[in-house]
Design a protein around this motif. Sequence first.
Motif, PDB file in Angstrom:
ATOM      1  N   ILE A  87       0.800  -1.064   0.411  1.00 32.60           N
ATOM      2  CA  ILE A  87       0.357  -0.195   0.314  1.00 32.60           C
ATOM      3  C   ILE A  87       0.209   1.489   0.003  1.00 32.60           C
ATOM      4  CG2 ILE A  87      -2.286   1.470   1.200  1.00 32.60           C
ATOM      5  CD1 ILE A  87      -2.590  -1.673  -0.365  1.00 32.60           C
ATOM      6  N   ASN A  88       1.255   1.174  -1.047  1.00 34.04           N
ATOM      7  CA  ASN A  88       2.724   2.518  -1.243  1.00 34.04           C
ATOM      8  C   ASN A  88       1.566   3.438  -2.099  1.00 34.04           C
ATOM      9  OD1 ASN A  88       4.495   1.338   0.321  1.00 34.04           O
ATOM     10  ND2 ASN A  88       4.772  -0.212  -1.634  1.00 34.04           N
ATOM     11  N   ILE A  89       2.032   4.822  -1.706  1.00 36.06           N
ATOM     12  CA  ILE A  89       0.809   5.629  -2.847  1.00 36.06           C
ATOM     13  C   ILE A  89       1.843   6.188  -3.785  1.00 36.06           C
ATOM     14  CG2 ILE A  89      -0.818   7.848  -2.700  1.00 36.06           C
ATOM     15  CD1 ILE A  89      -1.873   6.334  -0.154  1.00 36.06           C
ATOM     16  N   ALA A  90       1.982   6.305  -5.095  1.00 37.64           N
ATOM     17  CA  ALA A  90       2.677   7.138  -6.147  1.00 37.64           C
ATOM     18  C   ALA A  90       1.632   8.780  -5.676  1.00 37.64           C
ATOM     19  CB  ALA A  90       2.211   6.624  -7.506  1.00 37.64           C
ATOM     20  N   THR A  91       2.659   9.839  -5.249  1.00 38.82           N
ATOM     21  CA  THR A  91       2.491  11.143  -4.950  1.00 38.82           C
ATOM     22  C   THR A  91       1.734  11.359  -6.927  1.00 38.82           C
ATOM     23  OG1 THR A  91       4.280  12.060  -5.554  1.00 38.82           O
ATOM     24  CG2 THR A  91       4.386  11.439  -3.117  1.00 38.82           C
ATOM     25  N   ASP A  92       0.921  12.588  -6.104  1.00 36.67           N
ATOM     26  CA  ASP A  92       0.506  13.368  -7.806  1.00 36.67           C
ATOM     27  C   ASP A  92       1.298  13.915  -8.265  1.00 36.67           C
ATOM     28  OD1 ASP A  92      -2.475  12.716  -6.218  1.00 36.67           O
ATOM     29  OD2 ASP A  92      -2.523  15.204  -6.222  1.00 36.67           O
ATOM     30  N   SER A  93       2.732  14.231  -7.741  1.00 35.20           N
ATOM     31  CA  SER A  93       3.846  15.274  -8.611  1.00 35.20           C
ATOM     32  C   SER A  93       4.278  13.832  -8.994  1.00 35.20           C
ATOM     33  CB  SER A  93       4.454  15.944  -7.703  1.00 35.20           C
ATOM     34  OG  SER A  93       4.949  15.150  -6.562  1.00 35.20           O
ATOM     35  N   PHE A  94       4.425  12.872  -8.436  1.00 40.53           N
ATOM     36  CA  PHE A  94       5.282  11.583  -8.710  1.00 40.53           C
ATOM     37  C   PHE A  94       4.735  11.145 -10.708  1.00 40.53           C
ATOM     38  CE2 PHE A  94       7.243   7.629  -9.480  1.00 40.53           C
ATOM     39  CZ  PHE A  94       8.456   7.641  -9.305  1.00 40.53           C
ATOM     40  N   LEU A  95       3.138  11.265 -10.554  1.00 42.86           N
ATOM     41  CA  LEU A  95       2.327  10.539 -11.637  1.00 42.86           C
ATOM     42  C   LEU A  95       2.433  12.186 -12.625  1.00 42.86           C
ATOM     43  CD1 LEU A  95      -0.464   8.749  -9.801  1.00 42.86           C
ATOM     44  CD2 LEU A  95       1.383   8.252 -10.894  1.00 42.86           C
ATOM     45  N   GLN A  96       2.018  12.498 -12.825  1.00 45.95           N
ATOM     46  CA  GLN A  96       2.933  14.250 -13.714  1.00 45.95           C
ATOM     47  C   GLN A  96       3.766  14.278 -14.164  1.00 45.95           C
ATOM     48  OE1 GLN A  96       1.017  17.300 -10.801  1.00 45.95           O
ATOM     49  NE2 GLN A  96      -0.661  16.688 -10.226  1.00 45.95           N
ATOM     50  N   LEU A  97       4.528  14.069 -13.447  1.00 47.17           N
ATOM     51  CA  LEU A  97       6.343  14.067 -14.232  1.00 47.17           C
ATOM     52  C   LEU A  97       6.390  12.710 -14.904  1.00 47.17           C
ATOM     53  CD1 LEU A  97       9.232  15.158 -14.031  1.00 47.17           C
ATOM     54  CD2 LEU A  97       9.421  13.396 -12.540  1.00 47.17           C
ATOM     55  N   ILE A  98       5.981  11.529 -14.536  1.00 51.71           N
ATOM     56  CA  ILE A  98       6.250  10.270 -15.358  1.00 51.71           C
ATOM     57  C   ILE A  98       5.625  11.162 -16.278  1.00 51.71           C
ATOM     58  CG2 ILE A  98       5.050   8.302 -16.289  1.00 51.71           C
ATOM     59  CD1 ILE A  98       5.743   7.834 -13.144  1.00 51.71           C
ATOM     60  N   ARG A  99       3.895  11.905 -16.461  1.00 44.07           N
ATOM     61  CA  ARG A  99       3.116  12.020 -17.854  1.00 44.07           C
ATOM     62  C   ARG A  99       3.754  12.785 -18.359  1.00 44.07           C
ATOM     63  NH1 ARG A  99       0.095   9.627 -21.246  1.00 44.07           N
ATOM     64  NH2 ARG A  99       1.827   9.661 -22.315  1.00 44.07           N
ATOM     65  N   ARG A 100       4.263  13.464 -18.108  1.00 45.95           N
ATOM     66  CA  ARG A 100       5.364  15.198 -18.565  1.00 45.95           C
ATOM     67  C   ARG A 100       6.827  13.931 -19.715  1.00 45.95           C
ATOM     68  NH1 ARG A 100       4.559  18.247 -14.118  1.00 45.95           N
ATOM     69  NH2 ARG A 100       6.899  18.231 -13.512  1.00 45.95           N
ATOM     70  N   LEU A 101       7.456  13.486 -18.854  1.00 40.92           N
ATOM     71  CA  LEU A 101       8.279  12.632 -19.196  1.00 40.92           C
ATOM     72  C   LEU A 101       8.854  11.716 -20.384  1.00 40.92           C
ATOM     73  CD1 LEU A 101      10.921  12.070 -16.058  1.00 40.92           C
ATOM     74  CD2 LEU A 101      11.074  13.637 -17.763  1.00 40.92           C
ATOM     75  N   CYS A 102       7.435  11.649 -20.477  1.00 41.49           N
ATOM     76  CA  CYS A 102       6.926  10.234 -21.470  1.00 41.49           C
ATOM     77  C   CYS A 102       6.526  10.810 -22.214  1.00 41.49           C
ATOM     78  CB  CYS A 102       5.538   9.473 -21.140  1.00 41.49           C
ATOM     79  SG  CYS A 102       5.381   8.142 -20.058  1.00 41.49           S
ATOM     80  N   ASP A 103       5.651  12.411 -22.522  1.00 40.25           N
ATOM     81  CA  ASP A 103       5.221  13.036 -23.789  1.00 40.25           C
ATOM     82  C   ASP A 103       6.421  13.702 -24.268  1.00 40.25           C
ATOM     83  OD1 ASP A 103       2.977  13.056 -23.186  1.00 40.25           O
ATOM     84  OD2 ASP A 103       2.198  14.872 -22.371  1.00 40.25           O
ATOM     85  N   GLN A 104       7.457  13.891 -23.360  1.00 34.97           N
ATOM     86  CA  GLN A 104       9.070  14.553 -23.958  1.00 34.97           C
ATOM     87  C   GLN A 104       9.461  13.005 -25.044  1.00 34.97           C
ATOM     88  OE1 GLN A 104      10.665  16.077 -20.398  1.00 34.97           O
ATOM     89  NE2 GLN A 104       8.422  17.405 -20.436  1.00 34.97           N
ATOM     90  N   ASN A 105       9.316  11.986 -24.507  1.00 36.20           N
ATOM     91  CA  ASN A 105       9.861  10.919 -24.864  1.00 36.20           C
ATOM     92  C   ASN A 105       9.727  10.081 -25.511  1.00 36.20           C
ATOM     93  OD1 ASN A 105      13.296  11.453 -23.709  1.00 36.20           O
ATOM     94  ND2 ASN A 105      11.513  12.377 -21.980  1.00 36.20           N
ATOM     95  N   ASP A 106       8.776  10.349 -26.189  1.00 38.96           N
ATOM     96  CA  ASP A 106       7.646   9.277 -27.282  1.00 38.96           C
ATOM     97  C   ASP A 106       7.620   8.000 -26.813  1.00 38.96           C
ATOM     98  OD1 ASP A 106       6.192   7.867 -29.390  1.00 38.96           O
ATOM     99  OD2 ASP A 106       7.956   7.842 -30.097  1.00 38.96           O
ATOM    100  N   ALA A 107       7.483   8.085 -24.822  1.00 40.40           N
ATOM    101  CA  ALA A 107       6.901   7.149 -24.191  1.00 40.40           C
ATOM    102  C   ALA A 107       5.683   6.671 -24.053  1.00 40.40           C
ATOM    103  CB  ALA A 107       7.855   6.615 -22.896  1.00 40.40           C
ATOM    104  N   VAL A 108       5.384   5.389 -23.254  1.00 40.16           N
ATOM    105  CA  VAL A 108       3.635   5.244 -23.642  1.00 40.16           C
ATOM    106  C   VAL A 108       3.481   5.220 -21.937  1.00 40.16           C
ATOM    107  CG1 VAL A 108       1.906   3.951 -23.784  1.00 40.16           C
ATOM    108  CG2 VAL A 108       2.957   4.059 -25.569  1.00 40.16           C
ATOM    109  N   PHE A 109       2.596   6.192 -21.132  1.00 41.06           N
ATOM    110  CA  PHE A 109       2.221   5.712 -20.033  1.00 41.06           C
ATOM    111  C   PHE A 109       1.319   4.207 -19.789  1.00 41.06           C
ATOM    112  CE2 PHE A 109       0.960   8.797 -16.096  1.00 41.06           C
ATOM    113  CZ  PHE A 109       1.016   7.613 -15.343  1.00 41.06           C
TER     114      PHE A 109
END
Length: 398
Positions: A185-207
């Motif tokens: 029960i480890n909760i991903a922080t909002d900012s961590f998930l938002q960072l993943i979204r940005r990095l995926c967008d910048q690098n043509d990666a799939v979230f």
Amino acid sequence: MKLFDVYPLNNITITKAQGSYVWDENGVQYLDMYGGHAVISIGHTHPHWVKRIEDQLEKIAFYSNSVHIPIQQQLADKLAKVSGKEDYQLFLVNSGAEANENAMKLASFHNGKKKIVAFKKAFHGRTSLAVAATDNKALIAPVNETDNVDFLPFNDEAALKRYFQTNGKEVCAVIIEGIQGVGGINIATDSFLQLIRRLCDQNDAVFIADSVQCGFGRTGKFFSHDHAGVQADIYTMAKGMGNGFPVGGILIAPHIQPKHGMLGTTFGGNHLACAAALAVLEVIEEENLIELAKQRGMYLMNRLRTIEGIENVRGKGLMIGFDVPEDLKDLRKKLLYDFNIFTGEAKPNIIRLLPSLALSRKQSDEFLEALQEAIAELKPKAKETENVQQEEEVRAED
């Protein structure tokens, strides 16, 4: 023939279930605060779920995906409405591992890349690529070993940024549970998930949002990733999707367009599985279970934080965990055998609560009262053991 035991077995045989209760062969009633690994979303044998399956069974149980199956479209339409993902495509499978396997494969088809980013303590399933992206070496056979998965620290934004600065253009996909279940029960922080979204967008990666355990309303949102206000490219689902009937699926964003031959399944999306999943969505909507899960979860966690002897209560909705000190390591057994309550665990000393989203206030109080009594009964025993150990240490010194 000897039957292989999937897990270490409790000495109990369950023969009947209804709502948040199950009964053993001797008629003993148990409160189910675990829902069979978060599978029971709307309650055991919910009447509407039973009727949906029975009605479908009288018509047709299975035919292959080589013909039109109207109930699949009914399920897709209802899922779009309840989840809010109207413009996604739905691919139906049989399990969470299969959903994650196909999600990562589809991501690689989409961008032609190989590297998968997963996270420490992740659990994504036991099939070939899903288990390779699972952070548990005991589950990974030699044939599953691959250099194509890198594990990063969970919620470590600096580490994620450094990784993408060096390897970003090679990344096929990032796969993450919004709340790690098996991991504790480890909760991903909002900012961590938002960072993943940005990095995926910048690098043509799939979230890829692994919502197998933390989806279908369990956390007070349809997908736990929704709490962060991000949209994933692929969502994976199973467990609570069928309320006990094996069914899973992936939701695919419109910019990813699978071609025939990329994905396939024999049993995925069969008539009975769709009837079960459709019934779950109908009950979730009609009984307002997502909001109920949010409210009931807040109530449970607030009360849990007042109980002496447990630590680090966390979670969202009805996906809750708390730590148990070493002197209470037998708490789950006591709850089960003395108080007739099922709970889950995550190592080393974490108790997981994953009950039906329809858990009542009365049932919540029943659990909380039993938990307090069980802790009170274990404490003197733990103290007695501690005193004996101290006496033995003194004698050893003498």
